[in-house]
Design an enzyme around this catalytic site. Sequence first.
Site, mmCIF file in Angstrom:
data_model
loop_
_atom_site.group_PDB
_atom_site.id
_atom_site.type_symbol
_atom_site.label_atom_id
_atom_site.label_comp_id
_atom_site.label_asym_id
_atom_site.label_seq_id
_atom_site.Cartn_x
_atom_site.Cartn_y
_atom_site.Cartn_z
ATOM 1 N N ARG A 335 0.847 -1.186 0.000
ATOM 2 C CA ARG A 335 0.000 0.000 0.000
ATOM 3 C C ARG A 335 0.884 1.239 0.000
ATOM 4 O O ARG A 335 2.082 1.193 0.314
ATOM 5 C CB ARG A 335 -0.898 0.003 1.225
ATOM 6 N N HIS A 336 0.292 2.347 -0.356
ATOM 7 C CA HIS A 336 0.996 3.631 -0.261
ATOM 8 C C HIS A 336 1.376 3.895 1.188
ATOM 9 O O HIS A 336 0.857 3.261 2.126
ATOM 10 C CB HIS A 336 0.094 4.742 -0.781
ATOM 11 N N ASN A 342 -5.561 8.788 6.203
ATOM 12 C CA ASN A 342 -5.430 7.629 7.091
ATOM 13 C C ASN A 342 -5.322 8.091 8.544
ATOM 14 O O ASN A 342 -5.916 7.474 9.446
ATOM 15 C CB ASN A 342 -4.196 6.808 6.740
ATOM 16 N N ARG A 386 -0.940 9.799 -3.567
ATOM 17 C CA ARG A 386 -0.250 9.094 -2.494
ATOM 18 C C ARG A 386 0.525 7.873 -2.983
ATOM 19 O O ARG A 386 1.546 7.523 -2.375
ATOM 20 C CB ARG A 386 -1.234 8.705 -1.388
ATOM 21 N N GLU A 406 -8.159 3.645 -6.059
ATOM 22 C CA GLU A 406 -8.904 3.126 -4.913
ATOM 23 C C GLU A 406 -10.408 3.125 -5.194
ATOM 24 O O GLU A 406 -10.906 3.818 -6.087
ATOM 25 C CB GLU A 406 -8.590 3.981 -3.677
ATOM 26 N N HIS A 471 -3.782 0.505 -3.208
ATOM 27 C CA HIS A 471 -4.665 0.898 -2.122
ATOM 28 C C HIS A 471 -5.263 -0.343 -1.467
ATOM 29 O O HIS A 471 -5.207 -1.440 -2.018
ATOM 30 C CB HIS A 471 -5.773 1.814 -2.644
#
Length: 564
Positions: A335-336, A342, A386, A406, A471
């Site tokens: 994932r980023h 987040n 991101r 995403e 994502h």
Amino acid sequence: MALLSIRGDWYLYIWLIYYRKIYSAVIWLLGNHCRGDKSRSVISASAGGQSLASLHRVRTRRRKAQQLRNKHVVALVRRPSLRRIVMAPGASTAHAMMEDKEKALTNVSMRRRRISQFAPLLIALVGLPARGKSQLAHRLSRHLNWNGESTKVFDCSEYRRRHMALYGSHDIFRADNLQGSAIRRQSAREAVQDAVLWLKDGNSVAIFDGTNVTKEQRRELNECITDMGFRILFIECVCEDQELLERNIIEILHYSADYKDMTEEEAVDDLRKKLEHYMRQYEPIDGSLEALSFARVENMGDTVTAHKVSGQKESGILGYLSGMRALPQTLYFTRHGESEYNVLGRIGGDAVLSPRGERYAHGLAKHLNEMAAHEAFTVWTSELRRTKQTASEIMAPKRAIRALNELDAGICEGLTYEEMQERFPQEFAWRDQDKLRYRYPWGESYIDIMTRLRPVLSALEDEHNVVVVGHQAVLRCMLGYFLDAKLDELPYMNVPLHTIVKLTSYGYKYKVEMNKLPIECVDTHRQQPKNCSINRTTDDALVTVPSHYDTLPSNMWQNSEAQL
């Protein structure tokens, strides 16, 4: 005396013949005249009525006579004894053979017409060991399940092992080994029975992973399945590529349960003799001799040929087989880095990385750049900021792919779970009830992600050393595909931040390695709550929501910021 009388009256016979011809001509003229225009008729009403009635009777008698003659002709043609009389010598045998062939073709065509194109399908594999049948079966099963066709593989070898406490040797595969042959036939029968039960339970596709090396085996299987109203497709696997063949043999020696208790030398010798036994029995599929629907796959997808293949499922399978390659793979997923959304507990959006997310981007680049010194790889990202920021320092070719974006949360983009519960409590409950199929208003569902990921996954199956920076929802679907996870499990797979997931292929399976870099981050994984009713309380709805900046103690964030 009689002869002299006949000879003296010869002129009388000639006159009778001549008079008959004149009488016939007069009748013909009268008939044509009566059928002509009424304006030219000078016959009285009574006479005309009598003439028309007589003509009608004549025509009726002629029509009945013609029908009677036709009936007798048809009856004569249908009588086998009379047909044989008019046939040339030696043609009766050929004619009988033609009748038998026509009858057989009629039965086959009627049987095919009875089976709908939407009927369940059984795929039967054909070929020698180490030709890639099991790998093809499981890859195809994974592909079909992903596309909504409930599919299961029935491995004949697994059924054979149930009848044997311990694999002895290659002798069980000898054609003259009656006990071994009986065990193998019983194992194949049980596998087919379970496959049939699977199809009868409403599932779409069953894959019978066996050798099916003889014509008799294939004929019996074809008749059994078609008589039950199911469709059947044979896939013959042929491998002439020595490098590919050696790799398949090595995988069998390493991963097959038959050789786990043997030394390497014993396993190699046993497998070689097993192949020799099968080669003596092997009868390749011949389309001119076997009335089968089949495809032949050479060297795991290098060449694919089809024979009498029809149907929607079968066409899709041929398309997948033609693009399949059997190459060893190593794939990386991450994932980023932690984003600002987040930290705040917000979903979706196009936020940038947080300070800790930037640290992860540096650490990921350092880790992958060291790996790039030994082997080249490529990086796939989404089009969102991101993921591009996370991959910016990696020294490798990069590709931004829209299909990796995403999940679109629609009207809920940028909201926290608490805000969703406050504004749209019913939507929030519906999502918890069926997270896989729930679609955000004006947004997407997991099913929508799976649909747009199909071309990406097809391309990724033929790639090696690819790093996907994506994502949470997207990586859940991608990892679920390669790990052959159940669809309902996808929305709840745990794919944590700041973690590299490495997949390494071996045969048709993948080995998973998780490498978490030592950089702190929030936990975004949310489990399904037990209470999913639309009438639940707010506390019940938010019981599994992960902690974020607004809910964590302030001193924790102060300590974290001091460390940064």
